[in-house]
Design an enzyme around this catalytic site. Structure first.
Site, PDB file in Angstrom:
ATOM      1  CD  GLU A  65      41.327  28.122 -24.409  1.00  0.00           C
ATOM      2  OE1 GLU A  65      41.594  27.087 -25.169  1.00  0.00           O
ATOM      3  OE2 GLU A  65      40.321  28.818 -24.725  1.00  0.00           O
ATOM      4  CG  HIS A 134      30.201  29.225 -19.172  1.00  0.00           C
ATOM      5  ND1 HIS A 134      30.054  28.316 -19.984  1.00  0.00           N
ATOM      6  CD2 HIS A 134      30.712  30.091 -19.878  1.00  0.00           C
ATOM      7  CE1 HIS A 134      30.267  28.511 -21.270  1.00  0.00           C
ATOM      8  NE2 HIS A 134      30.657  30.037 -21.295  1.00  0.00           N
TER       9      HIS A 134
END
Ligand SMILES: Cc1ncc(C[n+]2csc(CCOP(=O)(O)OP(=O)(O)O)c2C)c(N)n1
Lengths: 334, 381
Positions: A65, A134
């Site tokens: 990322e 999540h």
């Protein structure tokens, strides 16, 4: 209003359409991230883009990322408009340093010479039964960083319009996609999707007289439902959808609360240090003499996001909102 | 079926064929740092280039001593000197074409100056009047970067973007030995190799990250060896030999420009000064070690080569010193003027359009400034 037939569409489809239209309109728009190419993203938001525009324009990156956002910075320096996908809210954290140390401040540190038109798409929030990492609502972190715009749509039309506006913006935009609403349908005109207002304007989704619910993203449908339910108890609730957390539309929010005299801020991220504290303080500063009760917050608990089988206890629902609305009949000493 | 029968029926299948994706041997760095000065290779070096490198080294050294002096006078908040490392700085700047990009780390003021950035503007970050004092597009020098290694993925992204646009632009990114431990170093090298981006990474291994020696930073045989794991060539060079650093970087830049992808270059050098003027280097290293490196001074090495070969005489040396002195005098004069600051600039470039929140805050600041200007009487309360 448009005369073309409105058709049902999902928020995910509107986002895909926004990306596609932005890429078609401007060759400098590049989509990049993990699995965004062949797979079309784990939520399929980038579906078909690699096929249509080639994998130089819609790129499957290595799984990193910080690297994704860090290389996007260099690409933006060279005149491209990267649209970066972070696969899930809690997996954007490795990119935090790039976001706060560079993306947010490059324009400022170079006295305007080096703006970075980067859009960072982050699917966020819970309610989908996701396992740990999540379901985070990370908006407060982004809001706390000057130099970033923070935007979150709650309707299909806004998903399209705000994403187009984010990509067109010369500033970096953190674009929070309420993943719980990806499959929510709305009637929308996919033939001639309209850009919504520029980033930074809140909208009154439901006019009312007795109190204002201030909310955004995944909590908007919950608030609208609560407003319907509250009618039975004699409450006529106004619902304001912020759409943009930064910049913050003080004017719309203040006007609404001054009209109704009461306000509840609703969001699913934790309350302590969360967006609601900032919003409540702003409202109080501007509306003190109009307020009939303290500005209340209905937020997620101050806990790490719970496991999916318990998340319904954490997420603010209609009952908790109605409960807060009841407490707005506030009397000194109560 | 019995076990025996099963065994009889068992046909071991070989695993699907596997081979290394590429031959690692060509990627491995040289066994010892590559050198030019004082070796046969020096005869092939372009005398004009050597003289330019020399002049820049002398200027660079003078810049370092002048900037350090400015910290003592309170004109600079802090200065991380690159004395001893000038060969890396200068070679990095001179090896690039105008259209190329330099991505400096916080110690690389000199590289920025050698590439053309105004010596005063290169110091604004350290003086404290603004973060980046120059327009990065003017000389294609990214802002001096304080968080370690975070500029490396920027270099990769820029080089990649240039290639996508069809421009033969190369990015050269500088990082310290300590910075190679950061995650961004890894991610940048990995992206660069996967994308075959035209980037050159130059690690200035000056022995220490503040106080931590290389041995506590990495267990790799050398930092250049790290390249192999990413699938790019690693080169090891004597970082005090300006001709060698220039040659190795020039090869790497040419390779990148021709589409050959990235290279990791490790220049073995030494930081002769402390980490910054605020650091006490005697706590973590012995004088004898510093003295040994003083004998391998990059300016002395090049001077010896040039004089031995009759490419530089006393006049030439004096001219280089005078030029450096003039630069230092100009730097001193200009740094001794108080910078003109407009506090309202605080709000000017946070966003393309200031938010209503920022406009309110700017109005507040303006009122405070007006009250300040009016003095205690004018303030009216
Ligand atoms: C991300 C980050 N962590 C810590 C620091 C503080 N810091 C500044 S310089 C430095 C040492 C850097 O060493 P090295 O990369 O070898 O570069 P050198 O100082 O030798 O040029 C440290 C730890 C920093 N600037 N950035």
């Amino acid at each position: 209003m448009t005369t073309v037939a409105l058709k049902p569409a999902t928020m995910a489809q509107a986002l895909t359409r926004a990306l596609r239209d932005a890429m078609a309109a401007d060759a400098s728009v590049h989509v990049m991230g993990e699995d965004v190419g062949t797979l079309g993203g784990v939520f399929r938001v980038t579906d078909g883009l690699a096929k249509e525009f080639g994998d130089d324009r819609c790129t499957d990156t290595p799984l990193a990322e910080a690297g994704i956002l860090g290389t996007a910075v260099g690409m933006a320096m060279y005149g491209l408009r990267p649209v970066v996908e972070m696969q899930f809210d809690a997996f954007a954290y490795p990119a935090f340093e790039q976001l706060v140390s560079h993306v947010a401040r490059m324009r400022n540190r170079t006295r305007g010479a080096m703006p970075l038109p980067i859009t960072v798409r982050v699917p966020y929030g819970g309610g989908i039964g996701g396992v740990e990492h999540h379901s985070d609502s990370s908006e407060a972190y982004y809001m706390a960083t000057p130099g970033l715009h923070v935007v979150t749509p709650a309707t299909v039309a806004d998903a399209y319009g705000l994403l187009r506006a984010a990509i067109a913006s010369d500033d970096p935009v953190v674009f929070l996609e309420p993943k719980r609403l990806y499959w929510s349908k709305d009637t929308w005109n996919p033939e001639e999707p309209e850009a919504v207002e520029p980033i930074g304007r809140a909208v009154v989704r439901r006019p009312g007289r007795s109190a204002t619910l201030i909310t955004y993203g995944p909590s908007l449908p919950v608030c609208l439902e609560a407003a319907e339910a509250a009618r039975a108890e004699g409450w006529d609730l106004e619902v304001v959808d912020l759409r943009s957390l930064v910049p913050f539309d003080d004017a719309t929010v203040t006007a609404s609360v001054r009209r109704t005299g009461r306000a509840v801020v609703v969001h699913e991220s934790n309350g302590f240090g969360g967006p609601g504290g900032e919003i409540a303080a702003r409202v109080t500063e501007r509306c003190f003499h109009y307020l009939e009760a303290p500005v209340l917050r209905v937020a997620g608990f101050d806990i790490p996001y719970p496991p999916p089988m318990l998340e319904r206890h954490h997420l603010p629902g209609v009952d908790r909102i109605l409960d807060a609305v009841g407490r707005l009949q506030w009397e000194a000493g109560s | 079926m019995t076990v025996m029968e099963q065994r009889g029926a068992y046909r071991p299948t070989p695993p699907p064929a596997w081979q290394p994706r590429t031959d690692p041997a060509p990627l491995l760095p040289d066994a010892r740092p590559y050198r030019v000065l004082g070796t046969e290779a020096a005869a092939k070096a372009d005398p004009e280039l050597l003289r330019r490198l020399y002049a820049e080294l002398v200027r660079g050294r003078r810049y370092n001593t002048q900037a350090t002096a400015l910290t003592k006078q309170g004109r600079l908040a802090v200065y991380p000197s690159s004395t001893g490392q000038e060969a890396c700085q200068v070679a990095a700047a001179l090896v690039l074409q105008e259209r190329d990009w330099l991505f400096p780390s916080y110690r690389d003021t000199l590289a920025a100056v050698a590439r053309g950035v105004d010596p005063v503007q290169a110091l604004t970050l350290l003086r404290g009047d603004w973060h980046t004092g120059y327009d990065p597009y003017e000389h294609r020098v990214a802002p001096l970067c304080t968080p370690l290694a975070t500029q490396l993925p920027h270099a990769v992204g820029l080089a990649h973007a240039a290639r996508l646009k069809g421009d033969d632009v190369v990015a050269l990114a500088l990082v310290g030995d300590g910075g190679t431990s950061e995650g961004d170093f890894h991610e940048a090298l990995n992206f660069a190799a996967v994308w075959q981006a035209p980037v050159v990474f130059l690690v200035q291994n000056n022995g220490f990250a503040i106080s931590v020696p290389l041995a506590k930073q990495t267990a790799a045989p050398s930092l250049a060896h790290k390249a192999v794991g990413y699938g790019m060539p690693g080169r090891l060079v004597d970082g005090n030999d300006a001709a060698a650093v220039h040659e190795v970087l020039a090869d790497a830049v040419a390779h990148a420009r021709e589409g050959g992808g990235p290279t990791l270059v490790e220049a073995v050098t030494y930081r002769l000064d402390a980490h910054t003027n605020a650091d006490d280097a005697t706590r973590y290293r012995a004088d004898a070690e510093v003295e040994a490196w003083r004998d391998h001074d990059p300016i002395v090495l090049l001077e010896r080569e040039l004089t031995d070969r009759g490419l530089l005489d006393q006049d030439g040396m004096r001219a280089a010193r005078e030029d450096a002195e003039a630069m230092a005098a100009d730097l001193r004069t200009r740094m001794n003027q108080d910078p003109a600051l407009d506090p309202r600039e605080l709000f000017a470039n946070v966003y393309a359009e200031p938010t209503s929140q920022l406009m309110e805050q700017e109005a507040q600041l303006r009122a405070e400034l007006d009250a300040e200007a009016a003095g205690p009487e004018g303030a009216g309360r």
